[in-house]
Design a protein around this motif. Sequence first.
Motif, PDB file in Angstrom:
ATOM      1  N   ARG A 324       6.959  32.359 -13.221  1.00  0.00           N
ATOM      2  CA  ARG A 324       5.507  33.578 -13.845  1.00  0.00           C
ATOM      3  C   ARG A 324       4.398  33.390 -12.903  1.00  0.00           C
ATOM      4  NH1 ARG A 324       5.892  30.444 -18.739  1.00  0.00           N
ATOM      5  NH2 ARG A 324       4.218  28.630 -18.822  1.00  0.00           N
ATOM      6  N   GLY A 325       3.473  33.635 -12.781  1.00  0.00           N
ATOM      7  CA  GLY A 325       2.275  34.090 -11.790  1.00  0.00           C
ATOM      8  C   GLY A 325       1.456  32.137 -12.457  1.00  0.00           C
ATOM      9  N   LEU A 326       0.834  31.740 -11.149  1.00  0.00           N
ATOM     10  CA  LEU A 326       0.423  31.036 -12.096  1.00  0.00           C
ATOM     11  C   LEU A 326      -1.305  31.077 -12.965  1.00  0.00           C
ATOM     12  CD1 LEU A 326      -0.544  28.908  -8.491  1.00  0.00           C
ATOM     13  CD2 LEU A 326       1.414  28.233 -10.491  1.00  0.00           C
ATOM     14  N   SER A 327      -2.110  30.204 -13.551  1.00  0.00           N
ATOM     15  CA  SER A 327      -2.614  30.947 -14.669  1.00  0.00           C
ATOM     16  C   SER A 327      -3.865  30.011 -13.577  1.00  0.00           C
ATOM     17  CB  SER A 327      -2.623  29.906 -15.615  1.00  0.00           C
ATOM     18  OG  SER A 327      -2.633  28.397 -16.005  1.00  0.00           O
ATOM     19  N   ARG A 328      -5.337  30.383 -14.611  1.00  0.00           N
ATOM     20  CA  ARG A 328      -6.213  30.011 -13.693  1.00  0.00           C
ATOM     21  C   ARG A 328      -6.378  28.048 -13.493  1.00  0.00           C
ATOM     22  NH1 ARG A 328     -11.890  31.024 -17.322  1.00  0.00           N
ATOM     23  NH2 ARG A 328     -12.741  29.642 -15.430  1.00  0.00           N
ATOM     24  N   GLU A 329      -6.356  28.007 -14.849  1.00  0.00           N
ATOM     25  CA  GLU A 329      -5.729  26.243 -15.823  1.00  0.00           C
ATOM     26  C   GLU A 329      -4.557  25.255 -14.568  1.00  0.00           C
ATOM     27  OE1 GLU A 329      -7.385  28.872 -18.657  1.00  0.00           O
ATOM     28  OE2 GLU A 329      -5.576  29.299 -17.665  1.00  0.00           O
ATOM     29  N   ALA A 330      -3.484  26.378 -13.861  1.00  0.00           N
ATOM     30  CA  ALA A 330      -2.747  25.988 -13.037  1.00  0.00           C
ATOM     31  C   ALA A 330      -3.725  25.744 -11.524  1.00  0.00           C
ATOM     32  CB  ALA A 330      -1.553  26.553 -13.083  1.00  0.00           C
ATOM     33  N   VAL A 331      -3.893  26.542 -11.263  1.00  0.00           N
ATOM     34  CA  VAL A 331      -5.253  26.523  -9.993  1.00  0.00           C
ATOM     35  C   VAL A 331      -5.868  25.516 -10.079  1.00  0.00           C
ATOM     36  CG1 VAL A 331      -6.331  27.834  -8.417  1.00  0.00           C
ATOM     37  CG2 VAL A 331      -4.798  29.054  -9.414  1.00  0.00           C
ATOM     38  N   ALA A 332      -6.181  24.946 -11.047  1.00  0.00           N
ATOM     39  CA  ALA A 332      -7.044  24.031 -10.676  1.00  0.00           C
ATOM     40  C   ALA A 332      -6.660  23.179 -10.965  1.00  0.00           C
ATOM     41  CB  ALA A 332      -8.054  24.049 -12.130  1.00  0.00           C
ATOM     42  N   LEU A 333      -5.942  22.534 -11.654  1.00  0.00           N
ATOM     43  CA  LEU A 333      -4.483  21.284 -11.628  1.00  0.00           C
ATOM     44  C   LEU A 333      -4.243  21.412  -9.860  1.00  0.00           C
ATOM     45  CD1 LEU A 333      -3.249  18.824 -13.084  1.00  0.00           C
ATOM     46  CD2 LEU A 333      -1.325  20.296 -13.521  1.00  0.00           C
ATOM     47  N   ILE A 334      -4.017  22.075  -9.526  1.00  0.00           N
ATOM     48  CA  ILE A 334      -3.644  21.672  -7.883  1.00  0.00           C
ATOM     49  C   ILE A 334      -5.222  21.203  -7.275  1.00  0.00           C
ATOM     50  CG2 ILE A 334      -3.052  22.589  -5.927  1.00  0.00           C
ATOM     51  CD1 ILE A 334      -1.502  25.339  -6.769  1.00  0.00           C
ATOM     52  N   VAL A 335      -5.816  22.032  -7.629  1.00  0.00           N
ATOM     53  CA  VAL A 335      -7.507  20.469  -6.564  1.00  0.00           C
ATOM     54  C   VAL A 335      -7.342  20.073  -7.751  1.00  0.00           C
ATOM     55  CG1 VAL A 335      -9.286  21.499  -6.605  1.00  0.00           C
ATOM     56  CG2 VAL A 335      -8.241  23.441  -6.853  1.00  0.00           C
ATOM     57  N   ARG A 336      -7.006  19.478  -8.625  1.00  0.00           N
ATOM     58  CA  ARG A 336      -7.827  17.812  -8.958  1.00  0.00           C
ATOM     59  C   ARG A 336      -6.888  16.791  -8.415  1.00  0.00           C
ATOM     60  NH1 ARG A 336     -11.161  18.772 -13.315  1.00  0.00           N
ATOM     61  NH2 ARG A 336     -11.570  20.402 -13.866  1.00  0.00           N
ATOM     62  N   ALA A 342      -6.322  12.292  -3.000  1.00  0.00           N
ATOM     63  CA  ALA A 342      -7.070  12.310  -1.391  1.00  0.00           C
ATOM     64  C   ALA A 342      -7.854  10.673  -1.352  1.00  0.00           C
ATOM     65  CB  ALA A 342      -7.620  13.048  -0.826  1.00  0.00           C
ATOM     66  N   GLY A 343      -7.759  10.485  -2.656  1.00  0.00           N
ATOM     67  CA  GLY A 343      -8.756   9.408  -2.652  1.00  0.00           C
ATOM     68  C   GLY A 343     -10.596   9.678  -3.530  1.00  0.00           C
ATOM     69  N   LEU A 344     -10.389  11.195  -3.234  1.00  0.00           N
ATOM     70  CA  LEU A 344     -11.790  11.572  -3.636  1.00  0.00           C
ATOM     71  C   LEU A 344     -12.537  12.138  -4.791  1.00  0.00           C
ATOM     72  CD1 LEU A 344     -11.268  14.473  -1.023  1.00  0.00           C
ATOM     73  CD2 LEU A 344     -12.922  12.299  -0.925  1.00  0.00           C
ATOM     74  N   GLY A 345     -11.233  11.916  -5.976  1.00  0.00           N
ATOM     75  CA  GLY A 345     -11.805  11.785  -7.131  1.00  0.00           C
ATOM     76  C   GLY A 345     -11.481  13.118  -7.490  1.00  0.00           C
ATOM     77  N   SER A 346     -11.941  13.558  -9.457  1.00  0.00           N
ATOM     78  CA  SER A 346     -10.957  14.371  -9.468  1.00  0.00           C
ATOM     79  C   SER A 346     -12.275  15.261  -9.768  1.00  0.00           C
ATOM     80  CB  SER A 346     -10.442  14.213 -11.502  1.00  0.00           C
ATOM     81  OG  SER A 346     -10.614  15.024 -12.049  1.00  0.00           O
ATOM     82  N   PHE A 347     -11.933  16.627  -9.315  1.00  0.00           N
ATOM     83  CA  PHE A 347     -12.914  17.621  -9.237  1.00  0.00           C
ATOM     84  C   PHE A 347     -12.142  18.726  -9.859  1.00  0.00           C
ATOM     85  CE2 PHE A 347     -12.396  15.950  -5.145  1.00  0.00           C
ATOM     86  CZ  PHE A 347     -11.846  17.238  -4.173  1.00  0.00           C
ATOM     87  N   GLY A 348     -12.644  20.301  -9.557  1.00  0.00           N
ATOM     88  CA  GLY A 348     -12.681  20.868  -9.870  1.00  0.00           C
ATOM     89  C   GLY A 348     -12.713  22.741  -8.541  1.00  0.00           C
ATOM     90  N   PRO A 349     -12.245  23.936  -8.460  1.00  0.00           N
ATOM     91  CA  PRO A 349     -12.667  24.439  -7.663  1.00  0.00           C
ATOM     92  C   PRO A 349     -13.193  25.197  -7.568  1.00  0.00           C
ATOM     93  CG  PRO A 349     -11.001  25.142  -9.719  1.00  0.00           C
ATOM     94  CD  PRO A 349     -11.353  24.221  -9.879  1.00  0.00           C
TER      95      PRO A 349
END
Length: 406
Positions: A324-336, A342-349
């Motif tokens: 099924r399509g990605l949810s907004r939470e799934a998009v945020a998880l991709i970025v995190r 990348a060693g940049l820490g955890s942050f959101g979209p």
Amino acid sequence: MVKPKSKVVRVRVGGPLASHQPALASILAERGYTPLTRVNHFQVMAHLSQWLAVRGFGVADLTSDRVDEYLTQRQADGYSAFCSRGSIRSLLEVLCSAGAPVTGPDPAPVSAADELLAGYDRFLRHERGLVASTTTAYVLRARRFLDGYGHGAVLHGLDTAAITAAVLREAGTGSAGSAQFFVVALRSFLRYCHLTGLIGTDMSGAALPVTGRRRSVLPRGLTSKQARALLSTCDRRTARGRRDYAVIVLLLRLGLRSREVAALQLEDIDWRAGQIAIHGKGHREDRLPLPADVGQAIAGYLRHGRPNDGPYRDVFLRSLAPQRGLSREAVALIVRRAGIRAGLGSFGPHRLRHTVATDMVAAGIGLGPIGQVLRHSDASSTSIYARVDIEQLRAIARPLHDGGVR
């Protein structure tokens, strides 16, 4: 060492559920389950069918209580997988379509307050155009107000004292930010009650704002080096890596919100005109130019990563079944996940959205065009970027004789 593959490729279901195996096979294939995973579902179907046959039951006898009984017995027999309703959801859907009463008893009659909140929910979604997460948050606080008021949906006797008491209760149990959001939601709910005639006058103004100190935090974007590091963590040799790369490029180049990326449909991309339609807040739709690198990233995923055998029109799909399509939470998880890799820490979209704006500030672009690019409906939302250029602020500051600044 190569992991051995299962030799089980076919499961024959006997007993009362035998005739429904093709339907289950069809729905599992449609949802993107692999052949080996489908075997696991067929084994559970065969196990349930045998359980029913031993007890002399048929499909029509598989009630909600018997489903719970079967799952309890399965767990007691030592099974650790497929012991919950969620894990056999597809099987239950097939059997429900075949006449099995597996959905449980009829729900209890809803109260007048429930009906009021359901109407408020529909109003927020369809009339105000709020997204599901915001609507849920507003309705939750409206319910809290009704529970504290104690008269259900009977609001004709509501006065300012009751509204003030509700705000004070909220302010005394949580943070200032939480109380401020409660006031916003309560005002919205009171306006709705006035529109529907439950309250004779608009009493939203009686919900007075809650003051609280708020830290003035400068918007933080990524440097060019950090953005490249973020993208380099996506393995574009894999389908998931191509998808994640395209998602992050969209966020970095167009400053989209996570929900806007998740809402993208195949028909939103006009390849010939080089445009992409963005579905934003309040049912707003904007057509933006499609940068070449963004188009190449999306095209790479569509050609070599996205499954094309399902009914879904979402541009970005889950990499694991059910498809099924990605949810907004799934998009945020991709970025995190990419940020951590990348060693940049955890942050959101939203950090990537800030990157677009701060880059424009550094290029000397005014707040008006920045607001247009970010599709802000209120200029105050863009005004926070007026504080980003620290070097410019330092130049404006007047030096004192003792080396400080005024």
